[in-house]
Design an enzyme around this catalytic site. Structure first.
Site, PDB file in Angstrom:
ATOM      1  N   ASP A 103      -7.101  -1.423  -4.475  1.00 46.98           N
ATOM      2  CA  ASP A 103      -8.142  -1.056  -3.514  1.00 46.98           C
ATOM      3  C   ASP A 103      -9.076   0.003  -4.091  1.00 46.98           C
ATOM      4  O   ASP A 103     -10.291  -0.053  -3.901  1.00 46.98           O
ATOM      5  CB  ASP A 103      -7.520  -0.510  -2.222  1.00 46.98           C
TER       6      ASP A 103
ATOM      7  N   ASP B 236       0.851  -1.188   0.000  1.00 48.73           N
ATOM      8  CA  ASP B 236       0.000   0.000   0.000  1.00 48.73           C
ATOM      9  C   ASP B 236       0.885   1.235   0.000  1.00 48.73           C
ATOM     10  O   ASP B 236       2.029   1.195   0.488  1.00 48.73           O
ATOM     11  CB  ASP B 236      -0.909   0.017   1.235  1.00 48.73           C
TER      12      ASP B 236
END
Length: 164
Positions: A141, A123
């Protein structure tokens, strides 16, 4: 076979591939250029921050001991298979629903790939306001969330068409 890619939602599978490639390319750039936990401010409310997520959304199950890697990977592939089947069932006239499904498939496969190869999801997108930080996320995401929003839009659109 060609009919599947022209007359069903499978005509949008290129979007899944685009999401997957964009997701993996941006993660590669992060791995190559930003040290782990390094934060680079882009805007007063947005950083690029290299972090690892060993769990699911919002780091759910991040400290579960390792089994979650395989569990979440299996879930991602099962959900992707189911959504791929639903995508095949959509008609040529539908637009929002197959786009939503394609975004979800691309995002799910992108994060599943990370779990298989690295053992965690990479991330790097961080939104914040003063001392409040939204959990870090990535392109996969974002595609999954946009796909979910489009599913809701499609649901309300179809509801209005049936009652209108």
């Amino acid at each position: 076979m060609l009919k599947l890619f022209t007359q069903t939602g499978w005509r949008f599978l290129w979007l899944s591939l685009l999401v997957l490639v964009a997701d993996q390319y941006t993660k590669f750039l992060i791995l190559e250029n930003i040290e782990l936990y390094q934060a680079i401010q882009i805007l007063p409310f947005f950083n690029l921050t290299h972090v690892y997520n060993y769990g699911a959304a919002f780091s759910f199950l991040h400290d579960a001991g390792g089994w979650q890697r395989w569990f979440l990977t299996v879930i991602a592939f099962l959900v992707s298979g189911l959504v791929l089947w639903w995508l095949k069932q959509t008609s040529k006239e539908q637009m929002i629903l197959p786009v939503a499904f394609s975004l979800i498939i691309g995002g799910a496969i992108g994060n599943a790939y990370d779990r298989l190869v690295h053992g965690y999801v990479i991330d790097f997108l961080v939104l914040y306001y003063q001392n409040w930080y939204w959990p870090a996320f990535n392109v996969a995401d974002s595609a999954i969330c946009l796909g979910a929003v489009l599913l809701i839009v499609d649901m309300f659109k179809n509801k209005e068409e049936k009652h209108g």
